[in-house]
Design an enzyme around this catalytic site. Sequence first.
Site, PDB file in Angstrom:
ATOM      1  N   SER A 175      24.385 -20.699  35.079  1.00 31.74           N
ATOM      2  CA  SER A 175      24.654 -20.043  36.535  1.00 31.74           C
ATOM      3  C   SER A 175      25.740 -20.491  37.023  1.00 31.74           C
ATOM      4  O   SER A 175      26.931 -20.520  36.975  1.00 31.74           O
ATOM      5  CB  SER A 175      23.154 -19.954  37.424  1.00 31.74           C
ATOM      6  N   GLU A 223      19.275 -10.564  31.524  1.00 28.42           N
ATOM      7  CA  GLU A 223      19.607 -11.850  32.696  1.00 28.42           C
ATOM      8  C   GLU A 223      18.981 -11.120  33.938  1.00 28.42           C
ATOM      9  O   GLU A 223      18.634 -11.859  34.796  1.00 28.42           O
ATOM     10  CB  GLU A 223      21.067 -11.810  32.896  1.00 28.42           C
ATOM     11  N   HIS A 247      17.404 -14.697  33.177  1.00 30.48           N
ATOM     12  CA  HIS A 247      18.387 -15.471  33.767  1.00 30.48           C
ATOM     13  C   HIS A 247      17.543 -16.959  33.960  1.00 30.48           C
ATOM     14  O   HIS A 247      16.335 -17.104  34.364  1.00 30.48           O
ATOM     15  CB  HIS A 247      18.912 -15.085  35.177  1.00 30.48           C
TER      16      HIS A 247
END
Length: 498
Positions: free
Chosen positions: A189, A307, A400
Amino acid sequence: MAAAPKRVQVNSGIVEGFVRRGMRRFRGIPYAEPPVGPLRLKAPRPVQPWEGVRRCTRFGAVPYQPKVFTPQKRRSENCRTLNVVTPEELPDGPLPVMFYIYGGGYFLGASASPPYEGSILARRGCVYVSANYRVGALGAFDLSSLSDAEHVIESNVYLRDLVLALQWVRDNVRAFGGDPDNVTIFGESAGASAVETLMTTPAAAGLFHRAIIQSTASGLAAGADTIAHEARRFAELLGAGPDNAAETVMNASPRQLLRAQRKLIAEGGFPFGPSVDGDYLPSAPVDAIERGDAQRVPLIIGSNADEARLFTKAIKVMPLSEAEQLEILARGGPGYLERIVGAYPGYPSKEARLRLAGDMFFTSSVWRIARAHQQFAPVYVYQFDYAPWPVRAAGLNGSHATELLAVFGNYRGPAGPLLAGSFTHRDASRVVDDVQERWVAFARNGVPSEDWPTYRGPDWPVMVFDRVTCVEKNLGVDRRDVWAGFTLSAPQRPPKAS
C-alpha cells in the site's frame, strides 16, 4: 553453520537482542537523532554513539498518529528505530536482506505491528529488517512551503528517514549476518508507494538491489502547488496567520498537529505522501519509471483480486459512490469516462463500482509500472486471490492487504488456525510456503522461481496465487488497456469517514 551472538557491534555502539524459537531478534535500534525542537520536520541526522550495551528487546515507540490505530500505547516523535530478525544459526556466507516498509496511507502505521514481526519469513533464509518512519503532519505531509527565514522546514522528511535507515543497513547489516550488497526493499500500500518512490530517489541509488511492490496506491505523489495549498489550510486550522505559519507548526504539540490533520481530512484534504519538490524527489515516481530514470533493479509487483472491498468496512476512505467516481474519471480528459466505465459490466452496481475503484487506485498503477519497467529490468507480476473461509466470512476475500497474511506467514503463526480456519489451515500453509519461498528466492538471486515468467508481451503472464497457483496470460486485459494514459494527477480527496 555457527551460533551467532546476541550482542552485536554497530556503528553507534553495542546492541543486545534476544533469541526465541531459534531466531535472533533485535528491536528498537535507534538510527536517527530525535526529531524534536529545532530538528522537527528536518532531514534526519544519524544517531549519536552511546556508551556500554544498549538492550534492544522492545519495539521502539510508534510514530505519532491517531491513537486508535497504534499497535501499542507508546507514541512519540522520537520514533525512528528499526528491528532486525535473523536465524540464530548462520551459514558461512552472508544472507540476503529484506527491508520492509509498512503501509497506512502515510498517516498511520508502525514497524511494531504484529503482522510485520518477520521471524517466519526470516526463517526461510534472510535477514529481515523493518524500520519506523515519520507519518502524517510530522513527516509525510510536505510543509516546506511554509518556511520563513527563521524556521526552515524540509520536504519529504519521511522519505529521508527511509534513506537513512537504508544507509544504516548498508553500514551495519553485515554484523547481523546480512549482505549489504544484496538488499531487497518491499512494502504494501503506502509502503509499496514508498518502494516505487525510493526507486526514483537519487539519494537512494545503490542502497538496494531488488524491489517488491505489493498493491501500490495510485495518485499519492503531488506537485508543489497542490501541497502548498493544503499546507496553508493546515496552518490556518492550527490558528496560524500568514506571517507565523512555520513558527506555529514548529511549536505546536503533537496533539494539536493531529487535531488540525483530522480537520483537514474531514474537509476532504489528503496531502500525505511523496512531494515532487524538484530536488530530493525530482519528478513523480511513475513518470520517472516510464522514462527509465528509476533504478533498474529486478521487480516483483502485483495486487489483490478485489482491492477495494476493505474500504467498505472500517476504513472508509475511498470514493465508492457513482458520483465520486465519475467526477474523478472526468478529470482524466475526453473519452476516459465512457471508455473506462464501459469496461465494467453492470456499472453502477455495487460490485462494478468496487472493481472499478480497486483498479483506479491500485491495479492500474501495477499495470502501468510493470509495462514500463520491464523495458529496463526483469519484472514479475502477480495477483493474489487466496482467501480462506474466515477471510471470506469477514467480507474481505481478495481484498487490500490480505496477501500480507501469506507474505509474513501469519497463517502459520499462533493465530493461524483462527485466521485460516481449522478446515482450510493446511491450504493456507501451502500458500504461505509458496509465497514466502518465491519472495526469499527473489531476494537471494532476483528470480522468484523457474515457473514464473517475466512480464513481457504478447502474453503478459501473471502468477495467480490461490489454492492452486498458476500462470495466466493477459489477465484482466479487458480492463487493463482502458486505463492506459489515465493518471490520478493529485491526491484524491476521500469522503468524510463515517
